[in-house]
Design an enzyme around this catalytic site. Structure first.
Site, PDB file in Angstrom:
ATOM      1  N   PRO A   1       0.817  -1.222   0.000  1.00 28.61           N
ATOM      2  CG  PRO A   1      -0.743  -1.549   1.705  1.00 28.61           C
ATOM      3  CD  PRO A   1       0.593  -2.033   1.206  1.00 28.61           C
TER       4      PRO A   1
ATOM      5  CD  GLU B   1       1.534  -7.591  11.734  1.00 29.35           C
ATOM      6  OE1 GLU B   1       0.505  -7.895  11.102  1.00 29.35           O
ATOM      7  OE2 GLU B   1       2.118  -8.374  12.498  1.00 29.35           O
TER       8      GLU B   1
ATOM      9  NE  ARG C   1      -8.394  -8.497 -19.183  1.00 28.19           N
ATOM     10  CZ  ARG C   1      -8.928  -7.583 -19.995  1.00 28.19           C
ATOM     11  NH1 ARG C   1      -8.314  -6.447 -20.200  1.00 28.19           N
ATOM     12  NH2 ARG C   1     -10.073  -7.798 -20.596  1.00 28.19           N
TER      13      ARG C   1
ATOM     14  CG  ASP D   1     -11.216  -3.990 -21.664  1.00 24.12           C
ATOM     15  OD1 ASP D   1     -12.350  -3.961 -21.193  1.00 24.12           O
ATOM     16  OD2 ASP D   1     -10.416  -4.916 -21.525  1.00 24.12           O
TER      17      ASP D   1
HETATM   18  C1  9WO Z   1      -0.607  -5.449   8.695  1.00 23.34           C
HETATM   19  C2  9WO Z   1      -0.830  -4.870   9.922  1.00 23.34           C
HETATM   20  C3  9WO Z   1      -1.346  -5.361  11.106  1.00 23.34           C
HETATM   21  C4  9WO Z   1      -1.440  -4.519  12.207  1.00 23.34           C
HETATM   22  C5  9WO Z   1      -1.026  -3.206  12.117  1.00 23.34           C
HETATM   23  C6  9WO Z   1      -0.515  -2.714  10.924  1.00 23.34           C
HETATM   24  C7  9WO Z   1      -0.423  -3.566   9.840  1.00 23.34           C
HETATM   25  N1  9WO Z   1       0.033  -3.338   8.613  1.00 23.34           N
HETATM   26  C8  9WO Z   1      -0.041  -4.476   7.940  1.00 23.34           C
HETATM   27  C9  9WO Z   1       0.379  -4.564   6.588  1.00 23.34           C
HETATM   28  O1  9WO Z   1       0.496  -3.563   5.919  1.00 23.34           O
HETATM   29  N2  9WO Z   1       0.642  -5.806   6.122  1.00 23.34           N
HETATM   30  C10 9WO Z   1       1.046  -5.963   4.764  1.00 23.34           C
HETATM   31  C11 9WO Z   1       0.333  -7.158   4.192  1.00 23.34           C
HETATM   32  C12 9WO Z   1       2.516  -6.152   4.602  1.00 23.34           C
HETATM   33  C13 9WO Z   1       2.866  -6.242   3.143  1.00 23.34           C
HETATM   34  C14 9WO Z   1       2.010  -7.274   2.407  1.00 23.34           C
HETATM   35  N3  9WO Z   1       0.646  -7.117   2.776  1.00 23.34           N
HETATM   36  C15 9WO Z   1      -0.218  -6.397   2.000  1.00 23.34           C
HETATM   37  C16 9WO Z   1      -0.019  -5.838   0.760  1.00 23.34           C
HETATM   38  N4  9WO Z   1      -1.451  -6.103   2.371  1.00 23.34           N
HETATM   39  N5  9WO Z   1      -2.031  -5.345   1.450  1.00 23.34           N
HETATM   40  C17 9WO Z   1      -1.191  -5.179   0.460  1.00 23.34           C
HETATM   41  C18 9WO Z   1      -1.494  -4.379  -0.686  1.00 23.34           C
HETATM   42  C19 9WO Z   1      -0.582  -4.249  -1.702  1.00 23.34           C
HETATM   43  C20 9WO Z   1      -0.910  -3.449  -2.786  1.00 23.34           C
HETATM   44  N6  9WO Z   1      -2.084  -2.800  -2.856  1.00 23.34           N
HETATM   45  C21 9WO Z   1      -2.982  -2.939  -1.864  1.00 23.34           C
HETATM   46  C22 9WO Z   1      -2.713  -3.718  -0.759  1.00 23.34           C
END
Ligand code: 9WO
Length: 269
Positions: free
Chosen positions: A102, A133, A171, A186
């Site tokens: 993120p 995390e 795709r 698309d």
């Molecule tokens: C988990 C967590 C738990 C308690 C407090 C803070 C926290 N942060 C996270 C976290 O960000 N975990 C991530 C899980 C670590 C990297 C991989 N993970 C992930 C990637 N979750 N969501 C994504 C992601 C990637 C790209 N676009 C959207 C979501």
């Protein structure tokens, strides 16, 4: 196989402790067909296989305290090196490491097409899927070329994001879709949201298919679809229209949309 033919394969390596998740991509739909056609390849590299402890753990408690666990740099680095080497040995010209997080730049259609271009030159992509995390920051500094996000939300790991990215890329590979026109027409390719779609039956629960779509007048149908795309984009994603110039035809259709809208408003008062 010669170099030119090898370069037609989009090569991916995933760094993941859940390689079985990628069956969603290899075993179903367009991505499966494209894999069977030899348009792309995937190898998964499990950091647990590179752990130096008997329990194969790849996470540890965060320095500074706090909840949860952090993925350790060492097994991840070894897995990334193995994945990178496998891409190069398979014929990739070079490779880049992308971390799905993120904290990355948000993916859009332009970025998808840029990555498709890189793949078509023979550049492999190593997709780093985090869990827990997150990942030790030093691993990101040392081994990651780019961070990509799908949006402002958190999942349990990067695997589903890596698969979503791969699906968007696959795709677009030449020959991946049976009907190549459906790729170019698309949503987002014209920089607008998609128009509504209808199929049989002509009337569903009292709701009719728009008459124009039954008319057989392909010019009229094309204009109606473009108009619906414009109206939708204006209503749901005005930010897209602010960044995009309109053609003469689009400007005329937009004028119709605005005129119809102000008429509707008059009717309400
Ligand atoms: C988990 C967590 C738990 C308690 C407090 C803070 C926290 N942060 C996270 C976290 O960000 N975990 C991530 C899980 C670590 C990297 C991989 N993970 C992930 C990637 N979750 N969501 C994504 C992601 C990637 C790209 N676009 C959207 C979501």
């Amino acid at each position: 196989m010669n170099k030119a033919a090898e370069n037609k394969v989009a090569r991916f390596a995933a760094i993941t402790i859940f390689p079985e998740m990628f069956a969603a991509l290899t075993d179903a739909g367009i991505s499966r067909k494209a894999l069977e056609a030899g348009l792309w390849s995937l190898s998964c590299w499990n950091p647990r296989d590179f752990a130096d402890n008997p329990s194969r753990s790849v996470d540890d408690r965060p320095y500074g305290g706090g909840p949860g666990m952090v993925m350790q740099a060492e097994p991840l680095m070894r897995a990334i090196e193995a994945g990178t080497n496998s891409l190069l040995n398979a014929g990739a010209a070079k490779s880049r490491v992308i971390y799905l997080s993120p904290q990355g730049r948000m993916l859009d259609h332009a970025k998808v097409m840029a990555l498709v271009g890189e793949l078509s030159t023979g550049q492999g992509l190593v997709l780093l899927c985090g869990r827990y995390e997150g990942v030790d920051e030093r691993l990101i500094e040392l081994a990651v070329d780019e961070e990509i996000s799908l949006g402002d939300f958190v999942l349990s790991g990067g695997e589903l994001v890596a698969m979503a990215l791969m699906d968007a890329l696959i795709r677009q590979l030449p020959g991946a879709l049976g009907d190549t026109a459906s790729v170019t027409e698309d949503s987002f390719v014209a920089g607008l949201l998609d128009c509504p779609h209808y199929t049989r039956p002509e009337i569903f629960q009292g709701k009719k298919t728009p008459e124009v779509l039954l008319s057989g007048d392909h010019g009229k149908i094309r204009r109606w679809r473009l108009k619906m795309s414009l109206a939708r984009t204006r209503k749901r994603r005005p930010d897209i229209l602010r960044d995009r110039a309109l053609s003469a035809e689009e400007t005329q259709l937009m004028a119709e949309i605005l005129a119809e809208e102000s008429q509707e408003q008059c009717g309400e008062h």
